[in-house]
Design a protein around this motif. Structure first.
Motif, PDB file in Angstrom:
ATOM      1  N   VAL A  50      26.775 -97.554   4.357  1.00  0.00           N
ATOM      2  CA  VAL A  50      25.600 -96.680   4.330  1.00  0.00           C
ATOM      3  C   VAL A  50      25.665 -95.789   5.563  1.00  0.00           C
ATOM      4  O   VAL A  50      25.945 -96.264   6.670  1.00  0.00           O
ATOM      5  N   SER A  51      25.431 -94.506   5.361  1.00  0.00           N
ATOM      6  CA  SER A  51      25.327 -93.557   6.465  1.00  0.00           C
ATOM      7  C   SER A  51      24.013 -92.807   6.304  1.00  0.00           C
ATOM      8  O   SER A  51      23.594 -92.520   5.185  1.00  0.00           O
ATOM      9  N   ILE A  52      23.380 -92.485   7.431  1.00  0.00           N
ATOM     10  CA  ILE A  52      22.084 -91.812   7.397  1.00  0.00           C
ATOM     11  C   ILE A  52      22.178 -90.533   8.234  1.00  0.00           C
ATOM     12  O   ILE A  52      22.696 -90.552   9.355  1.00  0.00           O
ATOM     13  N   PHE A  53      21.664 -89.428   7.662  1.00  0.00           N
ATOM     14  CA  PHE A  53      21.699 -88.134   8.326  1.00  0.00           C
ATOM     15  C   PHE A  53      20.346 -87.446   8.216  1.00  0.00           C
ATOM     16  O   PHE A  53      19.627 -87.645   7.240  1.00  0.00           O
TER      17      PHE A  53
ATOM     18  N   ASP B 297      11.152 -78.660   8.290  1.00  0.00           N
ATOM     19  CA  ASP B 297      11.276 -79.583   7.160  1.00  0.00           C
ATOM     20  C   ASP B 297      12.737 -79.997   6.995  1.00  0.00           C
ATOM     21  O   ASP B 297      13.637 -79.161   7.061  1.00  0.00           O
ATOM     22  N   TYR B 298      12.951 -81.277   6.750  1.00  0.00           N
ATOM     23  CA  TYR B 298      14.287 -81.850   6.645  1.00  0.00           C
ATOM     24  C   TYR B 298      14.331 -82.856   5.498  1.00  0.00           C
ATOM     25  O   TYR B 298      13.309 -83.202   4.913  1.00  0.00           O
ATOM     26  N   ASN B 299      15.529 -83.348   5.231  1.00  0.00           N
ATOM     27  CA  ASN B 299      15.730 -84.525   4.393  1.00  0.00           C
ATOM     28  C   ASN B 299      16.340 -85.603   5.263  1.00  0.00           C
ATOM     29  O   ASN B 299      17.230 -85.326   6.064  1.00  0.00           O
ATOM     30  N   LEU B 300      15.852 -86.820   5.113  1.00  0.00           N
ATOM     31  CA  LEU B 300      16.547 -87.961   5.676  1.00  0.00           C
ATOM     32  C   LEU B 300      17.454 -88.428   4.547  1.00  0.00           C
ATOM     33  O   LEU B 300      16.986 -88.883   3.504  1.00  0.00           O
ATOM     34  N   THR B 301      18.751 -88.241   4.722  1.00  0.00           N
ATOM     35  CA  THR B 301      19.722 -88.461   3.657  1.00  0.00           C
ATOM     36  C   THR B 301      20.458 -89.777   3.868  1.00  0.00           C
ATOM     37  O   THR B 301      21.038 -90.013   4.925  1.00  0.00           O
ATOM     38  N   PHE B 302      20.396 -90.622   2.850  1.00  0.00           N
ATOM     39  CA  PHE B 302      21.080 -91.914   2.848  1.00  0.00           C
ATOM     40  C   PHE B 302      22.263 -91.795   1.903  1.00  0.00           C
ATOM     41  O   PHE B 302      22.083 -91.668   0.688  1.00  0.00           O
ATOM     42  N   ASN B 303      23.487 -91.804   2.437  1.00  0.00           N
ATOM     43  CA  ASN B 303      24.702 -91.814   1.617  1.00  0.00           C
ATOM     44  C   ASN B 303      25.178 -93.252   1.529  1.00  0.00           C
ATOM     45  O   ASN B 303      25.220 -93.961   2.529  1.00  0.00           O
ATOM     46  N   GLU B 304      25.556 -93.647   0.335  1.00  0.00           N
ATOM     47  CA  GLU B 304      25.826 -95.062   0.090  1.00  0.00           C
ATOM     48  C   GLU B 304      27.073 -95.233  -0.778  1.00  0.00           C
ATOM     49  O   GLU B 304      27.270 -94.513  -1.743  1.00  0.00           O
ATOM     50  N   LEU B 305      27.908 -96.199  -0.408  1.00  0.00           N
ATOM     51  CA  LEU B 305      29.025 -96.636  -1.240  1.00  0.00           C
ATOM     52  C   LEU B 305      28.769 -98.083  -1.622  1.00  0.00           C
ATOM     53  O   LEU B 305      28.500 -98.918  -0.755  1.00  0.00           O
ATOM     54  N   ASP B 306      28.830 -98.369  -2.915  1.00  0.00           N
ATOM     55  CA  ASP B 306      28.598 -99.716  -3.427  1.00  0.00           C
ATOM     56  C   ASP B 306      29.753-100.117  -4.331  1.00  0.00           C
ATOM     57  O   ASP B 306      30.481 -99.273  -4.840  1.00  0.00           O
TER      58      ASP B 306
END
Length: 190
Positions: free
Chosen positions: A71-74, A113-122
Motif C-alpha cells: 500500500v502506498s499513500i499520496f 483541494d486534493y485527493n488522498l490516494t491509496f494505491n494497493e497491490l493485492d
C-alpha cells in the motif's frame, strides 16, 4: 432473496463505496479515516486509518489465497503528487488489522483541494490486483501563513506500477474482483 443479496454485493464491489464511516474500494484495504471532504491544516496531523483484515475477501476464498501485498499513500492534485507513505509498513502495528499511518501535513503544501490516494497491490485467489482509492480532502493554512518552499518530492509518479499506469489497470482490477464474486455466486448456487 439470497441471490439478490449476492448480486448487489457484486455490483457494489465494482465501484467505490462510502458507508458507515468506511471507504470500500475494489481491493482489500478499507479506509476508516479520513472521511471524504475532510479539511486539514498545514503543520497539523491528518489522521489516517486503514483496515487490512481481509473480511470481505476471506468469505469468498480461503484466507491463505489472499493478502495485501503493498500500500502506498499520496496527496495528489493536478501537477502535484506528494508522498505520504511509500510503501506503508503493513506490520507496523502487530496484533491489529487496523493501521494508523497518521501524517503531519507539511508547510510546503499549498491550501486547496486534493485527493488522498491509496494505491494497493493485492493477491486474491492467486490473482494480482491493482486498485486505487481517491478520497477528496482539503488543506487550509492559518491566517497570515507564509507558505514554505515547494515540497521536495513534488512529482508525478506511480509507486506500485510504472508511470504509464492508466485507469484501464484499475478497471482490470475491478473486473477481477467482479469476476471472482460472480464465480463464487455460481459455485454457491450449483
Amino acid at each position: 432473496m439470497k441471490f439478490l443479496g449476492v448480486l448487489l454485493m457484486a455490483v457494489a464491489a465494482s465501484a467505490d463505496l462510502y458507508s458507515n464511516g468506511q471507504y470500500f474500494g475494489s481491493g482489500i484495504v478499507i479506509v476508516d479515516a479520513p472521511a471524504p471532504n475532510s479539511t486539514f491544516q498545514v503543520n497539523a496531523t491528518m489522521p489516517i486509518a486503514i483496515d487490512i483484515s481481509l473480511d470481505v475477501i476471506t468469505n469468498l476464498f480461503p484466507p491463505f489465497c489472499n493478502q495485501v501485498d503493498a500500500v502506498s499513500i499520496f496527496l495528489t492534485a493536478t501537477n502535484f503528487n506528494l508522498t505520504v507513505r511509500n510503501p506503508l509498513n503493513l506490520s507496523s502495528e502487530p496484533g491489529s488489522t487496523v493501521l494508523h499511518p497518521n501524517w503531519i501535513v507539511p508547510g510546503c503544501v499549498p491550501a486547496g483541494d486534493y485527493n488522498l490516494t491509496f494505491n494497493e497491490l493485492d493477491t486474491i485467489n492467486g490473482t494480482h490486483l491493482y486498485s486505487s482509492i481517491n478520497i477528496p480532502v482539503s488543506i487550509n493554512a492559518p491566517a497570515g501563513w507564509k507558505q514554505q518552499p515547494n515540497c521536495s518530492n513534488n512529482s508525478v509518479n506511480q509507486p506500485l506500477e510504472s508511470n504509464t499506469t492508466t485507469s484501464a489497470a484499475s478497471m482490470t482490477g475491478h473486473s477481477y474482483l467482479v469476476a471472482a464474486i460472480v464465480l463464487a455466486t455460481l459455485c454457491y448456487f450449483i
